[in-house]
Design an enzyme around this catalytic site. Structure first.
Site, short mmCIF file in Angstrom:
data_model
loop_
_atom_site.label_atom_id
_atom_site.label_comp_id
_atom_site.label_asym_id
_atom_site.label_seq_id
_atom_site.Cartn_x
_atom_site.Cartn_y
_atom_site.Cartn_z
N ASP A 1 0.86 -1.19 0.00
CA ASP A 1 0.00 0.00 0.00
C ASP A 1 0.89 1.24 0.00
O ASP A 1 2.11 1.12 -0.08
CB ASP A 1 -0.96 -0.02 1.19
CG ASP A 1 -0.24 0.01 2.52
OD1 ASP A 1 1.02 0.09 2.53
OD2 ASP A 1 -0.91 -0.03 3.55
N SER A 2 0.27 2.40 0.08
CA SER A 2 1.03 3.64 -0.11
C SER A 2 1.54 4.26 1.17
O SER A 2 2.35 5.17 1.15
CB SER A 2 0.12 4.66 -0.79
OG SER A 2 -0.91 5.04 0.12
N GLY B 1 -0.61 5.77 3.03
CA GLY B 1 -1.69 6.72 3.32
C GLY B 1 -2.65 6.22 4.40
O GLY B 1 -3.08 6.98 5.27
N PHE B 2 -2.97 4.94 4.34
CA PHE B 2 -3.90 4.38 5.31
C PHE B 2 -3.35 4.50 6.73
O PHE B 2 -4.09 4.84 7.67
CB PHE B 2 -4.19 2.91 4.98
CG PHE B 2 -5.13 2.28 5.96
CD1 PHE B 2 -6.50 2.45 5.85
CD2 PHE B 2 -4.65 1.52 7.03
CE1 PHE B 2 -7.38 1.89 6.76
CE2 PHE B 2 -5.52 0.96 7.95
CZ PHE B 2 -6.89 1.15 7.82
N ASP C 1 -8.17 -7.90 0.91
CA ASP C 1 -7.13 -8.14 1.92
C ASP C 1 -7.72 -7.92 3.30
O ASP C 1 -8.58 -7.05 3.49
CB ASP C 1 -5.94 -7.19 1.72
CG ASP C 1 -6.24 -5.78 2.17
OD1 ASP C 1 -5.95 -5.46 3.34
OD2 ASP C 1 -6.78 -5.00 1.37
N CYS D 1 -9.85 -31.46 6.31
CA CYS D 1 -8.96 -30.32 5.99
C CYS D 1 -7.59 -30.87 5.61
O CYS D 1 -7.05 -31.73 6.31
CB CYS D 1 -8.85 -29.36 7.17
SG CYS D 1 -7.77 -27.96 6.79
N CYS E 1 -4.84 -29.06 5.34
CA CYS E 1 -3.74 -28.16 5.73
C CYS E 1 -2.68 -28.93 6.53
O CYS E 1 -2.96 -30.00 7.07
CB CYS E 1 -4.26 -26.96 6.51
SG CYS E 1 -4.42 -27.18 8.28
N CYS F 1 -3.77 -29.69 10.19
CA CYS F 1 -4.74 -30.77 10.35
C CYS F 1 -4.17 -32.13 9.94
O CYS F 1 -4.61 -33.16 10.43
CB CYS F 1 -6.01 -30.46 9.57
SG CYS F 1 -6.95 -29.11 10.30
N HIS G 1 -3.74 -23.06 9.43
CA HIS G 1 -5.09 -23.58 9.18
C HIS G 1 -6.02 -22.47 8.64
O HIS G 1 -6.74 -22.70 7.65
CB HIS G 1 -5.68 -24.19 10.45
CG HIS G 1 -7.12 -24.57 10.29
ND1 HIS G 1 -7.53 -25.75 9.68
CD2 HIS G 1 -8.26 -23.88 10.58
CE1 HIS G 1 -8.84 -25.77 9.63
NE2 HIS G 1 -9.32 -24.66 10.17
ZN LIG Z 1 -6.65 -27.43 8.76
#
Ligand SMILES: [Zn+2]
Length: 376
Positions: free
Chosen positions: A94-95, A97-98, A286, A324, A326, A329, A355
């Site tokens: 990002d810039s 600015g936020f 995001d 799952c 991942c 898991c 996860h």
């Molecule tokens: Zn998982």
């Protein structure tokens, strides 16, 4: 331009939802997709290789933080952010600015809750046509952030996608102040583009659509920005105090953005918002929420969020979610994770984050499948 392009693969017959591909020098981003936030050039509790294994295609990093530590020059010297953090896949910055806004008003939700009473903190010294003068939160040094400086810093950092310098006006703002901020932010965005065009550096530049909740101003913003050669469009500014306001705003402005360029909704990634915004044609989102929730022991499942330490989990000798795939898991039980959180073991953060990221990656893949079948 060969280093960055966007292709729409399919637009749903049911809504504006679309499946696309963003091509960058560091690979492809399938859209719609979730973008995890790695503020300091790291996803909290996850190294770059682990993030890649979890399937994360695009990571967000914050210029404000990186320019203060380690400094954009140090990152440039390392060969750019990808080399520095050993990430081979795409990154967006990002810039800054936020963060200027966050410094001034204490964050979006705080500002909304304060009903507009919260004033500039001491860290922001001046906001004028040139830019923003603020004090570094690290050492108190005075720093002037301008459109040109923001773009130069983002060039040194070297993300695939960079964002125009803008001002985020508070939610509680008079129509006159909103208009003043609106005009200034578009001048800053044009200056950002001019600076970018001096040295494209194989980076794509996204403009940020502004106008708060004023639909006419939002449309005007689209008109001003889409007339210029930006590579994509982010939706920023105050998007409302609740989901309904945000959806009303997006419903009105999405048709004013070009279909052949990618768009990004800044700072939104909770599941009900994704459910509402994907059909409106948003390409990327995001949010720090999934990783932050993980560190608080909140695990995402198809049946909602699960608290790692809740009663019964102490003997839950099964994965967080059956089926799952991942890493967490595949290798550990919910009971072990419950124990790690209760024992304040740092590994809990890593396993929970893996996860939740994997959950978001799969959720977005599901959206893409549904769009291809015209179900969304
Ligand atoms: Zn998982």
């Amino acid at each position: 331009m060969s280093y960055f392009s966007f292709k729409v693969i399919h637009t749903s017959k049911k809504s504006r939802a679309r499946v696309g591909k963003i091509y960058t020098p560091h690979g492809v981003i399938d859209t719609p997709n979730f973008v995890a936030v790695g503020t300091n050039g790291a996803l909290k509790a996850l190294d770059s290789k682990t993030a890649e294994l979890a399937g994360l295609q695009l990571m967000f990093a914050n210029t404000y933080h990186l320019m203060l530590q380690p400094g954009a020059d140090a990152i440039a010297q390392a060969g750019g952010i990808h080399t520095f953090m050993n990430r081979t896949q795409p990154i967006i910055t990002d810039s800054g600015g936020f963060q200027v806004f966050s410094l001034a008003y204490g964050g979006v939700s705080d500002e909304i809750k304060s009903k507009g009473t919260k004033q500039h903190s001491n860290s922001v010294l001046k906001i004028n046509e040139e830019g923003v003068l603020f004090r570094s939160y690290r050492d108190g040094a005075k720093i002037l952030l301008t459109a040109e400086r923001s773009i130069q810093e983002q060039k040194k950092i070297g993300a695939d996608i960079i964002v125009c310098f803008d001002e985020l006006p508070p939610y509680h703002v008079s129509p006159e102040s909103l208009k003043r901020s609106f005009d200034r932010t578009h001048r800053w965005e044009k200056r950002s583009l001019d600076e970018h065009l001096k040295n494209k550096n194989n980076q794509a530049l996204y403009a940020v659509v502004h106008g708060g909740l004023d639909l006419e101003l939002r449309k005007k913003s689209c008109k001003i920005l889409t007339a210029l050669p930006y590579d994509g469009f982010a939706l920023g500014g105050s998007v409302g105090k609740n989901r309904e306001e945000m959806i009303t705003m997006l419903t009105h402005i999405m048709p004013h953005l070009p279909e052949d360029k990618p768009n990004h909704l800044l700072g939104i990634g909770d599941i009900p918002s994704l459910d509402a915004a994907v059909p409106l044609g948003i390409d990327t989102f995001d949010s720090a929420h999934p990783t932050k929730a993980a560190r608080h022991g909140l695990l995402f499942t198809k049946n909602g969020r699960l608290r790692a330490i809740q009663g019964g989990n102490a003997t839950a000798f099964r994965p967080i979610e059956d089926g799952c795939t991942c890493y967490t898991c595949q290798h550990y039980t919910l009971a072990y994770l419950c124990h790690l959180f209760k024992a304040n073991e740092l590994t809990a953060f890593t396993l929970a984050t893996i996860h939740n990221i994997h959950f978001m990656v799969n959720l977005m893949a599901d959206y893409r499948e549904k769009i291809l079948r015209d179900e969304v």
